[in-house]
Design a protein around this motif. Structure first.
Motif, PDB file in Angstrom:
ATOM      1  N   ASN A  29       1.918  18.699   5.114  1.00 52.83           N
ATOM      2  CA  ASN A  29       0.655  19.302   4.696  1.00 52.83           C
ATOM      3  C   ASN A  29       0.845  20.077   3.396  1.00 52.83           C
ATOM      4  N   GLY A  30       2.021  20.673   3.243  1.00 56.30           N
ATOM      5  CA  GLY A  30       2.314  21.447   2.040  1.00 56.30           C
ATOM      6  C   GLY A  30       2.736  20.609   0.859  1.00 56.30           C
ATOM      7  N   GLY A  31       2.897  19.307   1.067  1.00 57.07           N
ATOM      8  CA  GLY A  31       3.232  18.420  -0.043  1.00 57.07           C
ATOM      9  C   GLY A  31       4.694  18.050  -0.163  1.00 57.07           C
ATOM     10  N   SER A  32       5.535  18.560   0.732  1.00 60.54           N
ATOM     11  CA  SER A  32       6.946  18.182   0.692  1.00 60.54           C
ATOM     12  C   SER A  32       7.105  16.745   1.169  1.00 60.54           C
ATOM     13  N   THR A  33       8.057  16.049   0.549  1.00 64.67           N
ATOM     14  CA  THR A  33       8.277  14.652   0.912  1.00 64.67           C
ATOM     15  C   THR A  33       9.718  14.418   1.347  1.00 64.67           C
ATOM     16  N   ASN A  34       9.911  13.398   2.156  1.00 71.18           N
ATOM     17  CA  ASN A  34      11.261  12.951   2.472  1.00 71.18           C
ATOM     18  C   ASN A  34      11.249  11.450   2.652  1.00 71.18           C
ATOM     19  N   TYR A  35      12.410  10.856   2.386  1.00 73.09           N
ATOM     20  CA  TYR A  35      12.526   9.407   2.381  1.00 73.09           C
ATOM     21  C   TYR A  35      13.770   8.956   3.139  1.00 73.09           C
ATOM     22  N   ALA A  36      13.685   7.762   3.696  1.00 70.96           N
ATOM     23  CA  ALA A  36      14.882   7.131   4.238  1.00 70.96           C
ATOM     24  C   ALA A  36      15.834   6.837   3.079  1.00 70.96           C
ATOM     25  N   ASP A  37      17.112   6.932   3.342  1.00 67.34           N
ATOM     26  CA  ASP A  37      18.100   6.694   2.286  1.00 67.34           C
ATOM     27  C   ASP A  37      17.935   5.300   1.681  1.00 67.34           C
ATOM     28  N   SER A  38      17.543   4.355   2.501  1.00 74.14           N
ATOM     29  CA  SER A  38      17.449   2.962   2.048  1.00 74.14           C
ATOM     30  C   SER A  38      16.330   2.726   1.037  1.00 74.14           C
ATOM     31  N   VAL A  39      15.389   3.665   0.927  1.00 74.47           N
ATOM     32  CA  VAL A  39      14.254   3.458   0.014  1.00 74.47           C
ATOM     33  C   VAL A  39      14.197   4.497  -1.093  1.00 74.47           C
ATOM     34  N   LYS A  40      15.088   5.469  -1.076  1.00 70.90           N
ATOM     35  CA  LYS A  40      15.073   6.515  -2.102  1.00 70.90           C
ATOM     36  C   LYS A  40      15.217   5.895  -3.490  1.00 70.90           C
ATOM     37  N   GLY A  41      14.372   6.353  -4.397  1.00 71.31           N
ATOM     38  CA  GLY A  41      14.408   5.835  -5.758  1.00 71.31           C
ATOM     39  C   GLY A  41      13.570   4.579  -5.951  1.00 71.31           C
ATOM     40  N   ARG A  42      13.117   3.981  -4.870  1.00 70.22           N
ATOM     41  CA  ARG A  42      12.303   2.761  -4.966  1.00 70.22           C
ATOM     42  C   ARG A  42      10.886   2.973  -4.445  1.00 70.22           C
ATOM     43  N   PHE A  43      10.736   3.773  -3.399  1.00 67.29           N
ATOM     44  CA  PHE A  43       9.432   4.009  -2.777  1.00 67.29           C
ATOM     45  C   PHE A  43       8.963   5.425  -3.089  1.00 67.29           C
ATOM     46  N   THR A  44       7.646   5.578  -3.194  1.00 72.64           N
ATOM     47  CA  THR A  44       7.061   6.892  -3.430  1.00 72.64           C
ATOM     48  C   THR A  44       5.831   7.067  -2.546  1.00 72.64           C
ATOM     49  N   ILE A  45       5.800   8.176  -1.825  1.00 68.78           N
ATOM     50  CA  ILE A  45       4.634   8.496  -0.996  1.00 68.78           C
ATOM     51  C   ILE A  45       3.786   9.521  -1.739  1.00 68.78           C
ATOM     52  N   THR A  46       2.499   9.270  -1.787  1.00 72.93           N
ATOM     53  CA  THR A  46       1.556  10.190  -2.432  1.00 72.93           C
ATOM     54  C   THR A  46       0.293  10.284  -1.578  1.00 72.93           C
ATOM     55  N   ARG A  47      -0.584  11.185  -1.958  1.00 69.86           N
ATOM     56  CA  ARG A  47      -1.831  11.316  -1.219  1.00 69.86           C
ATOM     57  C   ARG A  47      -2.968  11.646  -2.176  1.00 69.86           C
ATOM     58  N   ASP A  48      -4.160  11.261  -1.768  1.00 58.94           N
ATOM     59  CA  ASP A  48      -5.386  11.609  -2.487  1.00 58.94           C
ATOM     60  C   ASP A  48      -6.257  12.344  -1.473  1.00 58.94           C
ATOM     61  N   THR A  49      -6.295  13.660  -1.579  1.00 59.80           N
ATOM     62  CA  THR A  49      -6.991  14.446  -0.568  1.00 59.80           C
ATOM     63  C   THR A  49      -8.497  14.227  -0.616  1.00 59.80           C
ATOM     64  N   ALA A  50      -9.017  13.896  -1.784  1.00 68.43           N
ATOM     65  CA  ALA A  50     -10.463  13.645  -1.892  1.00 68.43           C
ATOM     66  C   ALA A  50     -10.860  12.383  -1.141  1.00 68.43           C
ATOM     67  N   LYS A  51      -9.933  11.434  -1.070  1.00 68.50           N
ATOM     68  CA  LYS A  51     -10.214  10.170  -0.380  1.00 68.50           C
ATOM     69  C   LYS A  51      -9.610  10.124   1.017  1.00 68.50           C
ATOM     70  N   ASN A  52      -8.939  11.206   1.419  1.00 73.31           N
ATOM     71  CA  ASN A  52      -8.272  11.242   2.734  1.00 73.31           C
ATOM     72  C   ASN A  52      -7.365  10.031   2.924  1.00 73.31           C
ATOM     73  N   THR A  53      -6.614   9.748   1.899  1.00 77.48           N
ATOM     74  CA  THR A  53      -5.783   8.554   1.882  1.00 77.48           C
ATOM     75  C   THR A  53      -4.358   8.888   1.456  1.00 77.48           C
ATOM     76  N   VAL A  54      -3.421   8.250   2.135  1.00 76.91           N
ATOM     77  CA  VAL A  54      -2.006   8.368   1.780  1.00 76.91           C
ATOM     78  C   VAL A  54      -1.536   6.993   1.307  1.00 76.91           C
ATOM     79  N   TYR A  55      -0.694   7.007   0.292  1.00 76.66           N
ATOM     80  CA  TYR A  55      -0.221   5.763  -0.294  1.00 76.66           C
ATOM     81  C   TYR A  55       1.300   5.661  -0.189  1.00 76.66           C
ATOM     82  N   LEU A  56       1.770   4.428  -0.191  1.00 83.21           N
ATOM     83  CA  LEU A  56       3.203   4.174  -0.310  1.00 83.21           C
ATOM     84  C   LEU A  56       3.391   3.140  -1.413  1.00 83.21           C
ATOM     85  N   GLN A  57       3.885   3.600  -2.547  1.00 86.23           N
ATOM     86  CA  GLN A  57       4.186   2.701  -3.644  1.00 86.23           C
ATOM     87  C   GLN A  57       5.606   2.176  -3.444  1.00 86.23           C
ATOM     88  N   MET A  58       5.723   0.866  -3.360  1.00 87.30           N
ATOM     89  CA  MET A  58       7.016   0.239  -3.099  1.00 87.30           C
ATOM     90  C   MET A  58       7.400  -0.622  -4.290  1.00 87.30           C
TER      91      MET A  58
END
Length: 120
Positions: free
Chosen positions: A53-82
């Motif tokens: 909720n505070g915006g902190s992120t964590n990733y599996a070691d296997s995807v670090k540097g390749r995947f990014t999780i973000t959110r758009d609070t206005a759209k109530n949507t979370v994204y995973l860029q791979m």
């Protein structure tokens, strides 16, 4: 009633990119954390990425540097860029939302899953 609807999966070649979306039925700030899990055939479901909720992120070691999780609070949507996808990223990807109740226990909510296949 909480509804999470994923979209954006598909077939992509190795080295390619996909963006997954998870639209929540209410404000994503009502959850303590949201994330993406994946499950490949014959394997257990595993955490891929999460955002609190505070915006902190964590990733599996296997995807670090390749995947990014973000959110758009206005759209109530979370994204995973791979990016730089590999065949071993092939799995069903599930959106997850966690909510703490009574300060004592978490309830997990899940989307229906979206298939990601990385293959040439």
């Amino acid at each position: 009633q909480v509804h999470l609807v994923e979209s954006g999966g598909g077939l992509v070649q190795p080295g390619g990119s996909l963006r997954l979306s998870c639209a929540a039925s209410g404000s994503i700030f009502s959850f303590d954390a949201m994330g993406w899990y994946r499950q490949a055939p014959g394997k257990e479901r595993e955490l891929v990425a999460a955002i609190t909720n505070g915006g902190s992120t964590n990733y599996a070691d296997s995807v670090k540097g390749r995947f990014t999780i973000t959110r758009d609070t206005a759209k109530n949507t979370v994204y995973l860029q791979m990016n730089s996808l590999k065949p071993e990223d092939t799995a069903v990807y599930y959106c997850n939302a966690k909510k703490l109740y009574s300060g004592a226990y978490y309830v997990n909510y899940w989307g229906q899953g979206t298939q990601v296949t990385v293959s040439s």
